[in-house]
Enzyme design. Structure first.
Site, PDB file in Angstrom:
ATOM      1  N   ASP A 128      44.597 -25.779 -88.425  1.00 42.91           N
ATOM      2  CA  ASP A 128      44.698 -26.877 -89.384  1.00 42.91           C
ATOM      3  C   ASP A 128      44.935 -28.199 -88.656  1.00 42.91           C
ATOM      4  O   ASP A 128      45.958 -28.369 -87.993  1.00 42.91           O
ATOM      5  CB  ASP A 128      45.855 -26.586 -90.349  1.00 42.91           C
ATOM      6  CG  ASP A 128      45.879 -27.515 -91.547  1.00 42.91           C
ATOM      7  OD1 ASP A 128      45.300 -28.616 -91.466  1.00 42.91           O
ATOM      8  OD2 ASP A 128      46.471 -27.136 -92.572  1.00 42.91           O
TER       9      ASP A 128
ATOM     10  N   SER B 284      48.633 -27.808 -99.403  1.00 42.11           N
ATOM     11  CA  SER B 284      48.746 -29.120 -98.791  1.00 42.11           C
ATOM     12  C   SER B 284      49.948 -29.852 -99.404  1.00 42.11           C
ATOM     13  O   SER B 284      51.063 -29.355 -99.294  1.00 42.11           O
ATOM     14  CB  SER B 284      47.446 -29.897 -98.963  1.00 42.11           C
ATOM     15  OG  SER B 284      47.414 -31.016 -98.121  1.00 42.11           O
TER      16      SER B 284
ATOM     17  N   HIS C 219      42.648 -26.043 -92.871  1.00 43.56           N
ATOM     18  CA  HIS C 219      43.424 -26.537 -94.008  1.00 43.56           C
ATOM     19  C   HIS C 219      42.988 -25.812 -95.273  1.00 43.56           C
ATOM     20  O   HIS C 219      42.286 -26.362 -96.130  1.00 43.56           O
ATOM     21  CB  HIS C 219      43.233 -28.045 -94.143  1.00 43.56           C
ATOM     22  CG  HIS C 219      44.296 -28.728 -94.951  1.00 43.56           C
ATOM     23  ND1 HIS C 219      45.622 -28.692 -94.602  1.00 43.56           N
ATOM     24  CD2 HIS C 219      44.227 -29.468 -96.096  1.00 43.56           C
ATOM     25  CE1 HIS C 219      46.321 -29.383 -95.492  1.00 43.56           C
ATOM     26  NE2 HIS C 219      45.498 -29.854 -96.409  1.00 43.56           N
TER      27      HIS C 219
END
Length: 696
Positions: free
Chosen positions: A607, A520, A639
């Site tokens: 995602d 991320s 994600h």
């Protein structure tokens, strides 16, 4: 004991919002056979070569058991365990744990979290599809075994807004099935499944209820980048806010729940100070009383009396987590647990009368254990060991650090060293070793002390592993968070560089021997360093990291749009010419042709936060510039990689990518990729063992 409602499910869902990349774990017997490294010649002279190579399955596969809880009435135990290679929920009588029965039949993705219903008649869990984070709520009746989809809607993300100790057959939920940006509030009858609308929401980001399931407060972002807090009376939201924050306090100030009588409202609050303190506010008069504060870190969690909702203990997490009891009986219980357990511990579940706790224990250098603590009897009974196959494995200690950045900010960091490299245990290896800088996601999150699967895996492969709480990380006061505003490319990356240089000066590692890896925001940091500062790191591993901040902000989930102003204030505002220019300058995509070092990218196709296009576009740019890159795509992930086979597969690729870059060792890829859904989109030739799997 509560932490405001029975917070297990709330926390399970909320933890997904800012986390970097999710991992799930599985068990396999540990052996050292047939695990020789592709780079054994480079590591044979180092102490780590004598340590058993821990199989990836033992670290990242399904745990034997996890998520243990006790029913509100104290009659049942529950936990998650594998069935058909997927974690499912099991229950057993407290007095006969061997008489366990499985109550779910999930074969795809493990639940994101579960809790007991307040009345103890059912278990509630949340589940999404393929990582899209549209979590729906399911209930399983304990007596009949019947499972019900309690929120049967498409493209909907449920929020659990409130539960009660007196109205036990109902909960408040938020649903965004009418408008994807806003969650309407419903009262859900857990026994019939009936949903009754309480409030139609056309502009508020969140709500808080009291113990009678009455809405008492609504929150809404304001023009200053902070939050306005509105009182609710008889279902009507006040026209003007009763409290407000600006951007400075937006991430460090929030209400923390009512006492059960509704007369006291707790706050975690940084207004007028740096670190967030715990206050009790008299609802009738507005008078606030300071309960706890710490000059170095924000007040973290609280433990409450189950009947009154009064705070009985609070935690502070600076280098490590420390609990302080405000109640004599709570102090006695903490003292007892400290005398029996090594390392950190906490309460993950309790009975309604607070007489029995389910306690987790993290010894760091051995697998975590879970116990049943009878407070009245003064007994501590084994419940389960999460990963018994790690018993006796060469797990390494974690060293908390306080490193100074170039401008004087203190960076709380954590270091794990390879086995055998530090005989005296002082946190400095006998000679420099290669290092991986592991960057957390968020960025508005933090790394903590304790057992860390990725740390243990990489240390076992021969690397020092360093996690740095760079500016912008949470938990260290508002000034530390706000020091990262509009500094994504500059000061936030300089913090990582300063920590790396500190490690070099200490003799932990050497120039040219450090990789960067993260998920991320940590993936963004990987891309940013390789693109903007191509000489800092030897190679990088990016997991679901954004490459273009402009497109990232255009594709955020609709339920994040109410807080878009805060993204603009902290990242850059693409709606102004100056802001758009700054965001583009901070986007690694536009400097992809400057990347010189090897790069591995992992992405989930579904995602909702960091769209697949974020990885696609930088891979395309690198291929156009004829720069090598390896790209692994998972069509059934979001994600991060929650399916154990997928997580194992990506880490198999990652360790075989890192080995030639840093000189560590690696367990061969073997069938790990074939046993997953991984698609090798590009660069299979750059990782030993991928062979001709590209495009598969």
């Amino acid at each position: 004991m509560t932490t405001s409602y029975r917070n297990g499910l709330l926390a399970a869902v909320a933890s997904l919002v800012l986390a970097g990349c999710a991992t799930m774990n599985s068990e396999k017997p540990m052996t050292a056979a047939n695990t020789t490294s592709a780079t054994a010649a480079n590591t044979a002279a180092t102490p780590v070569a004598d340590a058993a190579l821990i199989p990836r399955e033992a670290l990242f596969g399904n745990p034997v058991k996890s998520g243990g809880e006790i029913s509100p009435d104290g009659k049942w135990l529950s936990w998650m365990a594998p069935w058909q290679d997927t974690l499912n929920i099991f229950v057993a009588p407290v007095d006969d744990p061997a008489a366990a029965r499985r109550i779910t039949s999930i074969t795809d993705r493990p639940p994101a979290g579960y809790i007991w219903a307040p009345d103890g008649k059912s278990i509630l869990y949340v589940q999404d599809k393929g990582g899209d984070e549209n979590f729906l709520l399911y209930g399983v009746d304990l007596a009949s075994g019947k499972e019900t989809k309690l929120t049967p809607f498409d493209k909907t993300r449920v929020q659990l807004l409130g539960a009660s100790t007196v109205i036990k057959d109902k909960v408040l939920v938020g649903l965004n099935n009418r408008n994807p940006q806003f969650h309407d509030v419903y009262l859900l009858d857990l026994n019939t499944g009936k949903l009754t609308e309480v409030l139609q929401n056309d502009g508020y980001a969140g709500f808080m209820a009291d113990n009678n399931l009455k809405l008492r407060m609504a929150t809404r972002p304001n023009a200053e980048g902070g939050t306005d807090f509105f009182s609710i009376s008889d279902g009507k939201i006040a026209d003007t806010p009763v409290e407000s924050t600006t951007l400075d306090d937006a991430l460090t100030t929030s209400p923390a729940g009512f006492t059960t009588d509704g007369k006291t409202l707790y706050w975690i609050d940084s207004r007028g100070r740096d670190t967030a303190a715990l206050y009790a506010q008299d609802v009738a008069t507005g008078k606030r009383t300071l309960i706890a504060e710490n000059p170095k870190a924000d007040i973290g969690g609280t433990l409450r009396d189950s009947k009154t909702g009064v705070v009985e203990a609070y935690s502070v997490n600076y280098l490590t987590r420390e609990w302080t009891a405000l109640d004599p009986e709570m102090k006695a219980s903490f003292d007892f647990l400290r005398s029996k357990l090594k390392g950190d511990f906490g309460v993950q579940s309790s009975t309604d009368d607070d007489a029995v706790w389910v306690v987790w224990n993290d010894p760091v250098t051995s697998p975590s254990r879970t116990y049943i603590y009878d407070r009245k009897a003064g007994t501590l009974t084994d419940f389960y060991t999460t990963r018994p196959e790690l018993e006796g494995a060469p797990l390494q200690p974690m060293h908390p650090l306080a490193i100074k950045a170039r401008d004087g900010l203190t960076l709380v960091s954590y270091l794990t060293l390879p086995p055998g490299s530090d005989p005296d245990g002082n946190g400095i290896p006998d000679k420099p070793v290669p290092m991986v800088m592991l960057v957390h996601g968020g960025p508005w999150a933090r790394d903590t002390y304790g057992y860390n699967t990725t740390h243990q895996w990489l240390a076992n492969r021969g690397y020092a592993v360093m996690s740095v709480n760079y500016r912008g990380s949470t938990g260290f006061g508002k000034n530390f968070i706000n020091a990262g505003n509009l500094k994504w490319r500059t000061a936030m990356q300089d913090d990582l560089e300063d920590a790396k240089e500190w490690a070099i000066k200490q003799g932990i590692t050497s120039q040219g021997g450090v990789a960067i890896m993260g998920g991320s925001y940590g993936g963004y940091a990987t891309l940013a360093n390789l693109a903007f500062y191509p000489e800092r790191f030897a190679c990088g591993v990016d997991i679901v990291g954004p490459s273009n901040l402009e497109t990232l902000l255009k594709t955020i989930p609709p339920y994040w749009k109410p807080i878009i102003q805060q993204f603009h204030d902290r990242m850059g505002n693409p709606t102004t010419p100056e802001g758009l220019a700054a965001i583009k300058a901070d986007s690694p995509l536009y400097s992809a042709d400057k990347i010189k070092k090897p790069l591995l990218i992992g992405q989930g196709a579904n995602d909702p936060r960091v769209n697949k296009a974020e990885s696609d576009q930088i891979v395309a740019a690198m291929e156009k510039a004829q720069i090598p890159v390896t790209y692994v795509l998972f069509p059934d992930e979001g994600h991060g990689f929650r399916k154990p086979d997928n997580n194992i597969a990506f880490n198999a690729v990652a360790e075989n990518f890192l080995a030639p870059c840093l000189g560590g060792r690696a367990q061969p890829i073997g069938d790990a990729v074939k046993d997953s859904t991984a698609e090798i989109i590009a660069g299979s030739q750059f990782v030993k063992g991928l062979g001709s799997t590209e495009g598969s």
